[in-house]
Every structure is written in C-alpha cells, then in structure tokens.
Design a protein around this motif. Structure first.
Motif, PDB file in Angstrom:
ATOM      1  N   VAL A   1       0.884  -1.156   0.000  1.00 49.16           N
ATOM      2  CA  VAL A   1       0.000   0.000   0.000  1.00 49.16           C
ATOM      3  C   VAL A   1       0.923   1.208   0.000  1.00 49.16           C
ATOM      4  N   ARG A   2       0.861   1.990  -1.084  1.00 48.74           N
ATOM      5  CA  ARG A   2       1.788   3.096  -1.280  1.00 48.74           C
ATOM      6  C   ARG A   2       1.173   4.431  -0.878  1.00 48.74           C
ATOM      7  N   VAL A   3       2.031   5.359  -0.457  1.00 47.97           N
ATOM      8  CA  VAL A   3       1.600   6.700  -0.060  1.00 47.97           C
ATOM      9  C   VAL A   3       1.022   7.440  -1.264  1.00 47.97           C
ATOM     10  N   VAL A   4       1.701   7.375  -2.383  1.00 46.47           N
ATOM     11  CA  VAL A   4       1.213   7.897  -3.665  1.00 46.47           C
ATOM     12  C   VAL A   4       1.390   6.766  -4.669  1.00 46.47           C
ATOM     13  N   ASP A   5       0.827   6.913  -5.838  1.00 45.84           N
ATOM     14  CA  ASP A   5       0.970   5.871  -6.846  1.00 45.84           C
ATOM     15  C   ASP A   5      -0.026   4.747  -6.544  1.00 45.84           C
ATOM     16  N   GLU A   6      -0.176   3.834  -7.478  1.00 45.85           N
ATOM     17  CA  GLU A   6      -1.098   2.712  -7.296  1.00 45.85           C
ATOM     18  C   GLU A   6      -0.498   1.664  -6.374  1.00 45.85           C
TER      19      GLU A   6
END
Length: 168
Positions: free
Chosen positions: A75-80
C-alpha cells in the motif's frame, strides 16, 4: 538523509517456522511487514515459503542461503498499490567475533514475477554485543534499494540504528 533516518517508521517482523529436513536443509514459511513512509510505503506485507541451506555451520561462523516464492502486497503513499507474486533469495552470514559479540550480514533480494523492472535489494550489517544473559546492544546499518521506487521517492533508503535487545 539523517532526517529520513530519524523519521523512518520501520516495523519489520520476520516469522519463520523451520521444518528440519536434515542438519543443513530446512523448509520455512515467512511473513514480513514493513512500514517506511520515507520510501513511500504505507505498509508492505510479504508471505512466502521456501528452503534454506547451511553452506557453512561451524562454532565460529555460519553461512546460510535461502530461496522462496510468495506474494507481496504494497500500500503506497502515492501511486497505485501493488500486489504481485515474488521470488525471494537471501544470504545470511554470522561471525562470532568473541564469546559475547557477533557480526552479522543479511542480503535479501526480491524479484516481482509480474514486472521485470521491479526488484529490490536489502543489505543489513549488524554488530551485537551481550551485556548480560538477557540484554544485548545492537548497532546496525540497513541499505534498501528499489529498482522501481514509489513515484516521487528515491530508490535508496538507509537506516542506522542502535538498540538494546532483550531475549527471554
């Protein structure tokens, strides 16, 4: 870089259940959890199973190689967010410097089976000195490299730490 190191929230849990096949070969299951906001990871979970082999196992030193296959969920802060099957490989070395001090190095490689360009290499070097039968002092340096980092983040992340470790 020091701000990133001080602020990094790293929680890594490695749980292994060894099933001995011989003195040198073992099957294992492993779960890793990583939270590193400075690398763009809200959290990452990896569940895998594999085999390890003790190349050298003497009283003074130990060298173990392992390989496994599993699934990674980031689970990324930004991006997919990314979920993928992964191949993992590792090399672990332990040198007993003295009766109370160990030097360890752990190199881990992770390759996504879904995206050839998505691979990671982690290296951890640590010096552990026993204070008494329960407590030890651990000084370590971790370098993490992601070939395809989260967008807007650097590919290399470093962590230097000093910890008092308790074994019960």
């Amino acid at each position: 870089a020091s701000t990133r190191i001080r602020g990094a929230m790293i929680d890594q849990l490695r749980r292994e259940a060894d099933v001995g096949r011989s003195a040198r070969v073992a099957a294992f299951g492993e779960y890793n959890y990583l939270r590193d906001l400075f690398a763009g990871l809200e959290h990452k979970n990896v569940l895998s199973a594999g085999l390890s082999y003790a190349v050298a196992d003497t009283e003074r030193q130990k060298l173990i190689v392992d390989g496994s296959i599993g699934v990674s969920d980031e689970v990324r802060v930004v991006d997919e967010d990314v979920r993928a099957a992964v191949l993992l490989g590792g090399l672990g070395y332990l040198l007993k410097v003295s009766g109370t001090t160990d030097l360890t190095e752990d190199v881990r490689y992770e390759q996504s089976l879904d995206h050839d360009e998505d691979w990671r290499l982690d290296n951890t070097l640590a010096l552990v000195t026993k204070i008494n039968s329960v407590f030890s002092l651990k000084v370590s340096s971790v370098v993490r490299y992601a070939n395809a980092p989260v967008e807007a983040f650097q590919p290399t992340d470093t962590i230097t730490s000093v910890a008092v470790v308790a074994k019960f």
